[in-house]
Design a protein around this motif. Structure first.
Motif, PDB file in Angstrom:
ATOM      1  N   TRP A   1       0.832  -1.209   0.000  1.00 23.98           N
ATOM      2  CA  TRP A   1       0.000   0.000   0.000  1.00 23.98           C
ATOM      3  C   TRP A   1       0.868   1.262   0.000  1.00 23.98           C
ATOM      4  O   TRP A   1       0.573   2.227  -0.709  1.00 23.98           O
ATOM      5  CB  TRP A   1      -0.924  -0.015   1.199  1.00 23.98           C
ATOM      6  N   GLU A   2       1.949   1.245   0.779  1.00 28.13           N
ATOM      7  CA  GLU A   2       2.846   2.401   0.810  1.00 28.13           C
ATOM      8  C   GLU A   2       3.547   2.582  -0.535  1.00 28.13           C
ATOM      9  O   GLU A   2       3.782   3.706  -0.984  1.00 28.13           O
ATOM     10  CB  GLU A   2       3.884   2.241   1.934  1.00 28.13           C
ATOM     11  N   LYS A   3       3.887   1.476  -1.201  1.00 31.30           N
ATOM     12  CA  LYS A   3       4.508   1.569  -2.528  1.00 31.30           C
ATOM     13  C   LYS A   3       3.540   2.191  -3.520  1.00 31.30           C
ATOM     14  O   LYS A   3       3.937   3.009  -4.367  1.00 31.30           O
ATOM     15  CB  LYS A   3       4.945   0.186  -3.009  1.00 31.30           C
ATOM     16  N   ILE A   4       2.266   1.796  -3.436  1.00 40.40           N
ATOM     17  CA  ILE A   4       1.260   2.366  -4.339  1.00 40.40           C
ATOM     18  C   ILE A   4       1.131   3.862  -4.105  1.00 40.40           C
ATOM     19  O   ILE A   4       1.012   4.652  -5.049  1.00 40.40           O
ATOM     20  CB  ILE A   4      -0.096   1.661  -4.137  1.00 40.40           C
ATOM     21  N   LYS A   5       1.152   4.278  -2.848  1.00 36.73           N
ATOM     22  CA  LYS A   5       1.010   5.702  -2.533  1.00 36.73           C
ATOM     23  C   LYS A   5       2.163   6.532  -3.085  1.00 36.73           C
ATOM     24  O   LYS A   5       1.996   7.719  -3.387  1.00 36.73           O
ATOM     25  CB  LYS A   5       0.911   5.901  -1.014  1.00 36.73           C
ATOM     26  N   LYS A   6       3.329   5.915  -3.221  1.00 37.82           N
ATOM     27  CA  LYS A   6       4.505   6.639  -3.714  1.00 37.82           C
ATOM     28  C   LYS A   6       4.703   6.474  -5.219  1.00 37.82           C
ATOM     29  O   LYS A   6       5.535   7.172  -5.807  1.00 37.82           O
ATOM     30  CB  LYS A   6       5.765   6.147  -2.992  1.00 37.82           C
ATOM     31  N   GLN A   7       3.953   5.576  -5.821  1.00 35.95           N
ATOM     32  CA  GLN A   7       4.162   5.261  -7.236  1.00 35.95           C
ATOM     33  C   GLN A   7       3.804   6.443  -8.122  1.00 35.95           C
ATOM     34  O   GLN A   7       2.815   7.128  -7.909  1.00 35.95           O
ATOM     35  CB  GLN A   7       3.315   4.056  -7.617  1.00 35.95           C
ATOM     36  N   GLU A   8       4.643   6.686  -9.145  1.00 39.56           N
ATOM     37  CA  GLU A   8       4.395   7.766 -10.103  1.00 39.56           C
ATOM     38  C   GLU A   8       4.311   7.191 -11.509  1.00 39.56           C
ATOM     39  O   GLU A   8       4.814   6.102 -11.781  1.00 39.56           O
ATOM     40  CB  GLU A   8       5.516   8.812 -10.030  1.00 39.56           C
ATOM     41  N   PHE A   9       3.657   7.945 -12.406  1.00 39.34           N
ATOM     42  CA  PHE A   9       3.547   7.517 -13.793  1.00 39.34           C
ATOM     43  C   PHE A   9       3.481   8.760 -14.664  1.00 39.34           C
ATOM     44  O   PHE A   9       3.251   9.873 -14.188  1.00 39.34           O
ATOM     45  CB  PHE A   9       2.297   6.650 -14.001  1.00 39.34           C
TER      46      PHE A   9
ATOM     47  N   LYS B   1       4.503  13.965 -14.998  1.00 42.45           N
ATOM     48  CA  LYS B   1       4.673  12.963 -13.949  1.00 42.45           C
ATOM     49  C   LYS B   1       3.590  13.176 -12.885  1.00 42.45           C
ATOM     50  O   LYS B   1       3.469  14.254 -12.310  1.00 42.45           O
ATOM     51  CB  LYS B   1       6.063  13.070 -13.334  1.00 42.45           C
ATOM     52  N   LEU B   2       2.781  12.140 -12.645  1.00 40.44           N
ATOM     53  CA  LEU B   2       1.683  12.233 -11.684  1.00 40.44           C
ATOM     54  C   LEU B   2       1.800  11.120 -10.651  1.00 40.44           C
ATOM     55  O   LEU B   2       2.413  10.082 -10.890  1.00 40.44           O
ATOM     56  CB  LEU B   2       0.334  12.121 -12.402  1.00 40.44           C
ATOM     57  N   ASN B   3       1.182  11.344  -9.491  1.00 36.65           N
ATOM     58  CA  ASN B   3       1.137  10.324  -8.444  1.00 36.65           C
ATOM     59  C   ASN B   3      -0.039   9.390  -8.713  1.00 36.65           C
ATOM     60  O   ASN B   3      -1.176   9.847  -8.903  1.00 36.65           O
ATOM     61  CB  ASN B   3       1.007  10.999  -7.078  1.00 36.65           C
ATOM     62  N   TYR B   4       0.211   8.094  -8.731  1.00 36.65           N
ATOM     63  CA  TYR B   4      -0.827   7.112  -9.058  1.00 36.65           C
ATOM     64  C   TYR B   4      -1.957   7.146  -8.046  1.00 36.65           C
ATOM     65  O   TYR B   4      -3.147   7.176  -8.410  1.00 36.65           O
ATOM     66  CB  TYR B   4      -0.196   5.711  -9.113  1.00 36.65           C
ATOM     67  N   TYR B   5      -1.615   7.158  -6.763  1.00 30.60           N
ATOM     68  CA  TYR B   5      -2.637   7.126  -5.711  1.00 30.60           C
ATOM     69  C   TYR B   5      -3.521   8.367  -5.765  1.00 30.60           C
ATOM     70  O   TYR B   5      -4.755   8.270  -5.734  1.00 30.60           O
ATOM     71  CB  TYR B   5      -1.959   7.015  -4.341  1.00 30.60           C
ATOM     72  N   GLU B   6      -2.884   9.549  -5.858  1.00 27.61           N
ATOM     73  CA  GLU B   6      -3.645  10.794  -5.872  1.00 27.61           C
ATOM     74  C   GLU B   6      -4.541  10.878  -7.098  1.00 27.61           C
ATOM     75  O   GLU B   6      -5.664  11.396  -7.032  1.00 27.61           O
ATOM     76  CB  GLU B   6      -2.689  11.998  -5.849  1.00 27.61           C
TER      77      GLU B   6
ATOM     78  N   ASP C   1      -1.981  -1.557 -17.904  1.00 33.79           N
ATOM     79  CA  ASP C   1      -2.195  -1.237 -16.495  1.00 33.79           C
ATOM     80  C   ASP C   1      -1.044  -0.383 -15.977  1.00 33.79           C
ATOM     81  O   ASP C   1       0.115  -0.741 -16.128  1.00 33.79           O
ATOM     82  CB  ASP C   1      -2.283  -2.539 -15.696  1.00 33.79           C
ATOM     83  N   ARG C   2      -1.361   0.764 -15.325  1.00 36.85           N
ATOM     84  CA  ARG C   2      -0.316   1.658 -14.817  1.00 36.85           C
ATOM     85  C   ARG C   2       0.081   1.344 -13.387  1.00 36.85           C
ATOM     86  O   ARG C   2       0.977   1.976 -12.850  1.00 36.85           O
ATOM     87  CB  ARG C   2      -0.799   3.107 -14.900  1.00 36.85           C
ATOM     88  N   ASN C   3      -0.624   0.392 -12.751  1.00 37.30           N
ATOM     89  CA  ASN C   3      -0.258  -0.008 -11.398  1.00 37.30           C
ATOM     90  C   ASN C   3       0.891  -1.010 -11.494  1.00 37.30           C
ATOM     91  O   ASN C   3       0.705  -2.150 -11.905  1.00 37.30           O
ATOM     92  CB  ASN C   3      -1.465  -0.633 -10.697  1.00 37.30           C
ATOM     93  N   GLU C   4       2.101  -0.575 -11.111  1.00 34.66           N
ATOM     94  CA  GLU C   4       3.295  -1.407 -11.292  1.00 34.66           C
ATOM     95  C   GLU C   4       3.202  -2.696 -10.481  1.00 34.66           C
ATOM     96  O   GLU C   4       3.630  -3.760 -10.940  1.00 34.66           O
ATOM     97  CB  GLU C   4       4.540  -0.617 -10.895  1.00 34.66           C
TER      98      GLU C   4
END
Length: 668
Positions: free
Chosen positions: A112-120, A127-132, A207-210
């Motif tokens: 979950w923390e990795k997802i919150k920090k993930q960018e794409f 460059k955007l934050n995936y979670y946000e 899928d953009r979720n790594e």
């Protein structure tokens, strides 16, 4: 019994080769997006041992994967969401079970923390934050329903078992309250088609979720077979091509079936089918995989038509949406209604090519994985060796290049010092020439003005009037003769052309001195230049008016005592005052003009020389540092050569083992 003994012998040989991958150092290995480790080896062994046959359903988002599986496995019930989006899609596995239910696994705290920090990067390259961007709104909506992330996101990943299929929408649909927190879902259903087989509904390949993309890749590597879906409106896009080329290498070509979905929506679905078949058979990057045999083709299907046909045959009333599509299909694509969406022929092919002989399919899956591990390991070694060899070449060239650069710098420094001497001598000559011309110009104007002033003063009879009108007469001279004439002469002179010529000489000379590997940007050299118009404006003497004269020390005639009885003495004293002023005015004018012309060009020259000096100083410092590191570079060079030697030996050994293993695989 003989058939079973043959299968056991194949399995034993295969397990021996799988173990050899670990013993001979082929795993772990990684190249590009492919990664293999001991866990992958153990999983495929367990899958073969348990007779577990896994079919992954792959394709882009909106290719119709979920609708297809709903019809194939759930009798058309919308168990899996058909309206998912790239950020809500879940990896769902479907296997046989006596009781229909689901097991939901949530993200662990670490994931979950990795997802919150993930960018794409979005389509605009931002460059955007995936979670946000994708999840925060859904998480906030869930909290308003009383579901908070700390309740479902735990250290090891919470698991909910025996979830009713009727409640599954809360976990897998885009409006589900638990959806943003769910990682995977396992569905168990009482369907004879699933005995001994697990179907996996993978998230879209775009899928953009790594993290989820990695889970998808891991599942595909474990799969025994793949059903790949192309959307008829975008058949074999670049994303499809890259995915097939990269991720289906570990799957036997005999165990991959291709579908063109939503074929009823196209006026030329057969053209889409032909396009896919042509590329799978003849594209230079794909044809060697032999995806399609002479008797194996790509299937066009319409899940929607099959569902409508099934409901009509079972007497199920169609809802408004299905009724609309029934009218459309009857008018535009009746062949799909008449043939149940062409799904029955596909199911026969599915049973024939994928699900029958599952034991051999599992053996083939193991063989394909071994081959892909061998290729991945050799690709990784070859890539690593190429990198080291390139680095070795760069370091070898570095020493030679360093010597050449030092020689070039030393030569250019001598050129620069010579230019500076020549430029200084030329400036002295130019300065003297301009000073003399300015002196001559100012003296000529002032002499003419002095004569004219004397005539006008002497034409005044009254001595008192002569004295009292002196300042006004000089003011008239200044405004009518001195300032206009000097301004005109400056404009007509070639002083500024000589200055510009001198500056161009310096700029051109410095540009020639610039080093090949450390060039000076030319705009730096001319950034302090000036134009003739700017100088002429700066040299304007219009500001020297009569108001300034009143404060001039040499024109305070009223502080002197004049003898008005002796006309000759009076005139002598009066004109001494005039001469004193003209001398002071001449010095002032000459100083202003010389300072303006010569100081600006001197500043430009000095700045350019200063910049060039810093440029050479920087280069010398850098080269000196290279020289200091020379011993280290030699040591690094020797170390790299040693690494290259060891890597070549390892690569040669691996190639020998690869050839030996491939020979043994051919006999399984």
């Amino acid at each position: 019994m003989e058939l079973l003994d043959d299968y056991i012998m194949k399995k034993t040989k295969l397990f021996s080769l799988l173990d050899r991958l670990k013993d001979d150092g082929f795993v772990p290995c990684e190249f590009l997006d492919k990664r293999y480790n001991e866990e992958n080896i153990n999983e495929i062994k367990k899958s073969i041992q348990d007779g577990k046959f896994t079919i992954s359903v792959c394709g882009q988002i909106n290719a119709g994967k979920s609708s297809f599986i709903n019809f194939l496995l759930f009798n058309g019930r919308p168990i899996l969401p058909a309206d998912d989006t790239p950020w809500t899609a879940k990896l769902c596995s479907i296997c046989y079970g006596e009781k229909n239910s689901a097991v939901v696994k949530y993200y662990s705290q670490e994931s979950w923390e990795k997802i919150k920090k993930q960018e794409f990067l979005n389509e605009a390259g931002e460059k955007l934050n995936y979670y946000e961007t994708f999840l925060k709104e859904d998480v906030d909506r869930a909290s308003r329903q009383g579901i908070y992330q700390d309740q479902v996101i735990t250290k090891n990943g919470k698991v909910d078992r025996n979830v009713s299929l009727e409640d599954l929408t809360q976990y897998v649909t885009k409006n589900g309250n638990y959806t943003p927190f769910v990682e995977t879902v396992e569905i168990q259903i009482n369907n004879e088609l699933l005995k001994g087989v697990t179907f996996v509904d993978t998230p879209g390949i775009n899928d953009r979720n790594e993290l989820r993309s990695k889970v998808t890749t891991d599942w595909i590597q474990k799969s025994s077979a793949v059903i790949y879906l192309f959307y008829t409106g975008q058949s074999l896009s670049k994303a499809d091509f890259d995915f097939i080329d990269m991720h289906l290498a570990a799957i036997s070509s005999k165990k991959i079936l291709f579908l063109v979905t939503k074929a009823d929506t196209s006026n030329d679905y057969q053209g889409a089918v032909d396009f896919v078949q042509e590329n799978l058979r003849n594209n230079p990057d794909l044809k060697d995989r032999n995806f399609l045999s002479a008797s194996k083709n790509v299937f066009p299907i319409s899940t929607l038509a099959a569902l409508i046909d099934q409901n009509l045959k079972n007497g199920v009333e169609l809802d408004e949406d299905l009724a609309f599509h029934l009218d459309r299909l009857e008018a535009d694509a009746p062949e799909f209604l008449d043939n149940q969406g062409f799904i029955p022929p596909f199911i026969e092919e599915l049973k024939k090519h994928l699900m029958e002989d599952s034991g051999d399919a599992l053996i083939d899956k193991g063989k394909e994985l071994i081959n892909d591990v061998l290729r991945t390991k050799l690709d990784a070694l070859t890539n690593q060796l190429s990198g080291l060899e390139n680095e070795e070449k760069m370091i070898s060239k570095g020493v030679e290049q360093l010597i050449n650069e030092q020689n070039e710098v030393n030569h250019k420094v001598l050129e620069f010092e010579d230019l500076r001497d020549r430029a200084s001598n030329r400036f002295v000559f130019l300065s003297n020439e301009i000073r003399n011309e300015i002196d001559s110009m100012v003296n000529g104007v002032l002499q003419q003005s002095r004569k004219d002033l004397e005539v006008k003063i002497l034409n005044i009879n009254s001595l008192y009037e002569r004295r009292n009108s002196l300042v006004h007469k000089i003011r008239d001279q200044l405004e009518a003769i001195i300032v206009p004439k000097i301004n005109n002469k400056i404009k007509e002179s070639d002083h500024l052309d000589k200055v510009k010529e001198y500056q161009d000489y310096i700029v051109e000379s410095l540009s020639k001195i610039s080093l090949s590997n450390y060039p000076m940007r030319k705009y730096h050299l001319i950034s302090h230049s000036f134009s003739g118009d700017q100088l002429k404006k700066k040299l304007s003497l219009d500001g020297l008016t009569s108001d300034a004269l009143k404060k001039h020390e040499d024109l305070k005639v009223y502080k002197f005592v004049f003898d008005f009885t002796d006309k000759e003495k009076f005139n002598s004293k009066l004109f001494r005052t005039v001469d004193s002023f003209y001398e002071a005015l001449g010095n002032q004018l000459k100083g202003v003009i010389k300072q303006t012309i010569l100081s600006d060009v001197e500043i430009v020259r000095d700045r350019m020389f200063e910049q060039t000096s810093r440029h050479f100083h920087y280069i010398n410092e850098k080269l000196a540092k290279y020289e200091e590191d020379r011993k280290d570079r030699v040591f690094i060079h020797e170390s790299i050569n040693l690494s290259i030697k060891k890597l070549k030996e390892e690569t040669d050994k691996m190639k020998e083992v690869q050839a030996e293993i491939e020979k043994m695989l051919a006999n399984i």
